[in-house]
Design an enzyme around this catalytic site. Structure first.
Site, PDB file in Angstrom:
ATOM      1  N   LYS A 184     -31.999 -30.885   2.255  1.00  0.00           N
ATOM      2  CA  LYS A 184     -33.269 -31.468   1.814  1.00  0.00           C
ATOM      3  C   LYS A 184     -34.210 -30.342   1.384  1.00  0.00           C
ATOM      4  O   LYS A 184     -34.459 -30.145   0.223  1.00  0.00           O
ATOM      5  CB  LYS A 184     -33.902 -32.303   2.931  1.00  0.00           C
ATOM      6  CG  LYS A 184     -32.958 -33.330   3.566  1.00  0.00           C
ATOM      7  CD  LYS A 184     -32.651 -34.480   2.624  1.00  0.00           C
ATOM      8  CE  LYS A 184     -31.502 -35.355   3.090  1.00  0.00           C
ATOM      9  NZ  LYS A 184     -31.707 -36.062   4.321  1.00  0.00           N
ATOM     10  N   TRP A 203     -34.268 -43.333   9.376  1.00  0.00           N
ATOM     11  CA  TRP A 203     -33.533 -42.250  10.055  1.00  0.00           C
ATOM     12  C   TRP A 203     -33.688 -42.346  11.556  1.00  0.00           C
ATOM     13  O   TRP A 203     -32.732 -42.103  12.298  1.00  0.00           O
ATOM     14  CB  TRP A 203     -33.921 -40.884   9.501  1.00  0.00           C
ATOM     15  CG  TRP A 203     -33.401 -40.716   8.107  1.00  0.00           C
ATOM     16  CD1 TRP A 203     -34.121 -40.607   6.959  1.00  0.00           C
ATOM     17  CD2 TRP A 203     -32.014 -40.711   7.696  1.00  0.00           C
ATOM     18  NE1 TRP A 203     -33.281 -40.522   5.872  1.00  0.00           N
ATOM     19  CE2 TRP A 203     -31.992 -40.583   6.289  1.00  0.00           C
ATOM     20  CE3 TRP A 203     -30.798 -40.805   8.380  1.00  0.00           C
ATOM     21  CZ2 TRP A 203     -30.795 -40.550   5.556  1.00  0.00           C
ATOM     22  CZ3 TRP A 203     -29.600 -40.769   7.656  1.00  0.00           C
ATOM     23  CH2 TRP A 203     -29.616 -40.641   6.267  1.00  0.00           C
ATOM     24  N   ASP A 250     -35.917 -34.598  14.639  1.00  0.00           N
ATOM     25  CA  ASP A 250     -35.163 -34.542  13.390  1.00  0.00           C
ATOM     26  C   ASP A 250     -36.128 -34.062  12.308  1.00  0.00           C
ATOM     27  O   ASP A 250     -37.023 -34.790  11.890  1.00  0.00           O
ATOM     28  CB  ASP A 250     -34.628 -35.941  13.062  1.00  0.00           C
ATOM     29  CG  ASP A 250     -33.872 -35.989  11.743  1.00  0.00           C
ATOM     30  OD1 ASP A 250     -33.812 -34.962  11.043  1.00  0.00           O
ATOM     31  OD2 ASP A 250     -33.343 -37.076  11.413  1.00  0.00           O
TER      32      ASP A 250
HETATM   33  C1  LIG Z   1     -30.873 -36.925   5.148  1.00  0.00           C
HETATM   34  C2  LIG Z   1     -31.367 -37.153   6.521  1.00  0.00           C
HETATM   35  C3  LIG Z   1     -30.482 -37.359   7.590  1.00  0.00           C
HETATM   36  C4  LIG Z   1     -28.982 -37.400   7.419  1.00  0.00           C
HETATM   37  O1  LIG Z   1     -28.535 -36.165   7.070  1.00  0.00           O
HETATM   38  P1  LIG Z   1     -26.969 -35.866   6.867  1.00  0.00           P
HETATM   39  O2  LIG Z   1     -26.989 -34.394   6.670  1.00  0.00           O
HETATM   40  O3  LIG Z   1     -26.553 -36.625   5.652  1.00  0.00           O
HETATM   41  O4  LIG Z   1     -26.257 -36.298   8.074  1.00  0.00           O
HETATM   42  C5  LIG Z   1     -31.030 -37.544   8.840  1.00  0.00           C
HETATM   43  N1  LIG Z   1     -32.350 -37.514   9.053  1.00  0.00           N
HETATM   44  C6  LIG Z   1     -33.231 -37.322   8.051  1.00  0.00           C
HETATM   45  C7  LIG Z   1     -34.697 -37.304   8.342  1.00  0.00           C
HETATM   46  C8  LIG Z   1     -32.766 -37.128   6.750  1.00  0.00           C
HETATM   47  O5  LIG Z   1     -33.631 -36.922   5.748  1.00  0.00           O
END
Ligand SMILES: *Cc1c(COP(=O)(O)O)cnc(C)c1O
Length: 362
Positions: free
Chosen positions: A198, A102, A174
Site C-alpha cells: 500500500k 479490514w 493493522d
Molecule cells: C490490503 C489490506 C489488508 C490485506 O493485505 P494483504 O497483504 O492482501 O493480506 C489488510 N488490512 C488493510 C488495512 C489493508 O489495506
C-alpha cells in the site's frame, strides 16, 4: 515514456526515483556483477541490503529499544491469524474495534481460530462504517490479551487521527495503508503490522514490529513459520525472505529519510488530502460520506451525484493519465489512494478533472 498518475489502493504507486534507481541497479548491484533478485539471501551483499533497510525503517519510526522489526510474507491477512495465535498468553479474551472491511476480516480470523472470546469493543456499523467510534464508548474486556484496531480502513477511507489509549493492555494495529504516512509513537504499541504494497513497497513483504515481551509465549506451541519467535531468532531469515521486495522497500525508506523523514511526509500528505477533500466538498456533484475528523489521508472514496456517469468519469480520467480510480467493489463509486509516493501534481490533475467533469456533465 509516459507515466500515469496511479491512484490504486495497492499494489500502488512507488517513488519514481526509487524505480529509476532499481532500474539502474538491475543488472549489476554496486559492482557485484549481479542483480539483487539473483543474490543469496545469506550472502554478504543481501545481508547488507536487509540490515540497511531495517536500520532505516527503525530510524524513520524511531523504533525504541525492545522492539523487533520483522520482514515477513503472507500479507496482513496472515497477521490476522498469527496475532491471536501468538499473543493470547493464556488470556481468555481479545478486544477488536470494528471500523469496516479490514477490521471485519481480522475479527473473523480471530473468531475462526476459536481460542479466545472475541469481543467487539466498539463498532461503527450503525453508521455504515463512516466514522471512528469515540474511545469513551469502547467496551473493553477486563481480561483481554490485546486490543486490536485498524488504523486506516483502506476501503472505507476512515482513519484514526490519533493512537487510542487502552492503558496497560497491548495495543495491536493493522497499519497496512497508513504506516510511514505520519510520525508514530511505536512505544504505545504491542504490535504493529502492515502489508508493504500500500504505502511502502512492492507486494510480497509484510512488516511486523513487535515488543519483545510478547514474543515466544504461544500456548499451545506453534509450528515454526507461525511463531514470531522463529522469525525473531532468525532475523527474518528462517526461510527465504522476499529479497527483492525488501531491497525496494529499503530504497523507499532511504528516499523518505532523504526527504525529511515522516514529519515532512505528513506535511505533504496533509496538503494533498486537503486539496482533494476541498474539491469534493466544494462541488455538490461529489460526496464523501466519512465524518470529517475521521477522513483518511491515504484513501479517499467519493461518489458522483449520478452513478450512471461513473464509467464516463473513469474513461475521461484515463484520457488524462489518471488511473485506478474505480471504487472498491463493495462500495462502488470512486476511490483515490494518495499514498506517500503520489506527487501533489497527481492530486492537482485529479482535482482539475473533478472540476472539469462536474462543469461539463454535472
Ligand atoms: C490490503 C489490506 C489488508 C490485506 O493485505 P494483504 O497483504 O492482501 O493480506 C489488510 N488490512 C488493510 C488495512 C489493508 O489495506
Amino acid at each position: 515514456m509516459t507515466r500515469v498518475f496511479n491512484f490504486s489502493a495497492g499494489p500502488a504507486v512507488l517513488p519514481e526515483s526509487v524505480l529509476q534507481q532499481a532500474a539502474d541497479e538491475m543488472l549489476d548491484w554496486h559492482g557485484s556483477g549481479q542483480s539483487v533478485t539473483e543474490m543469496s539471501h545469506r550472502g554478504k551483499e543481501f545481508t547488507e541490503i536487509a540490515a540497511r533497510a531495517e536500520a532505516d525503517l527503525r530510524t524513520l519510526l524511531a523504533v525504541p529499544e525492545g522492539y523487533h522489526v520483522l520482514f515477513l510474507q503472507g500479507g496482513a491477512s496472515l497477521q490476522f491469524e498469527m496475532i491471536p495465535l501468538n499473543l493470547l498468553r493464556g488470556q481468555p479474551s481479545v478486544d477488536y474495534v470494528h471500523t469496516g472491511e479490514w477490521a471485519k476480516k481480522a475479527i473473523a480470523a480471530a473468531r475462526k481460530l476459536g481460542r479466545a472470546e472475541v469481543n467487539v469493543a466498539a463498532s461503527a456499523e450503525d453508521r455504515s462504517f463512516t466514522y471512528v467510534p469515540d474511545r469513551a464508548d469502547w467496551q473493553l474486556s477486563e481480561d483481554a490479551a490485546y486490543v486490536h484496531y485498524t488504523a486506516n480502513e483502506t476501503i472505507g477511507g476512515v482513519e484514526f487521527s490519533s493512537v487510542p489509549d487502552v492503558g496497560e493492555v497491548p495495543l495491536v494495529s493493522d497499519m497496512s495503508s497508513t504506516l510511514l504516512s505520519r510520525p508514530l509513537d511505536v512505544s504505545r504499541f504491542g504490535l504493529i503490522y502492515a502489508g508493504a504494497q500500500k504505502n511502502i513497497g512492492p507486494a510480497g513483504l509484510t512488516i511486523v514490529i513487535v515488543r519483545d515481551d510478547l514474543v515466544g509465549l504461544a500456548d499451545p506451541p506453534l509450528t515454526p513459520m507461525l511463531d514470531y519467535a522463529t522469525h525473531v531468532k532468525a532475523g527474518s531469515m528462517y526461510n527465504t525472505p522476499p529479497t527483492y521486495a525488501i531491497y525496494l522497500a529499503g530504497l523507499v525508506f532511504a528516499q523518505l529519510l532523504a526527504d525529511g523523514g515522516l514529519a515532512a511526509a505528513e506535511q505533504r500528505n496533509i496538503a494533498k488530502a486537503e486539496l482533494l477533500y476541498d474539491a469534493i466538498d466544494d462541488e455538490p456533484f461529489y460526496a464523501n460520506p466519512v465524518a470529517p475528523a475521521d477522513r483518511s489521508r491515504m484513501n479517499v472514496p467519493f461518489t458522483l451525484a449520478d452513478p450512471g456517469l461513473d464509467a464516463d468519469f473513469l474513461a475521461t480520467a484515463a484520457e488524462r493519465g489518471l488511473t485506478q480510480l474505480k471504487g472498491h467493489r463493495s462500495v462502488g463509486g470512486m476511490r483515490a489512494s494518495i499514498y506517500n509516493a503520489m506527487p501533489i501534481d497527481g492530486v492537482r490533475a485529479l482535482v482539475d478533472h473533478l472540476r472539469d467533469f462536474a462543469a461539463e456533465r454535472g
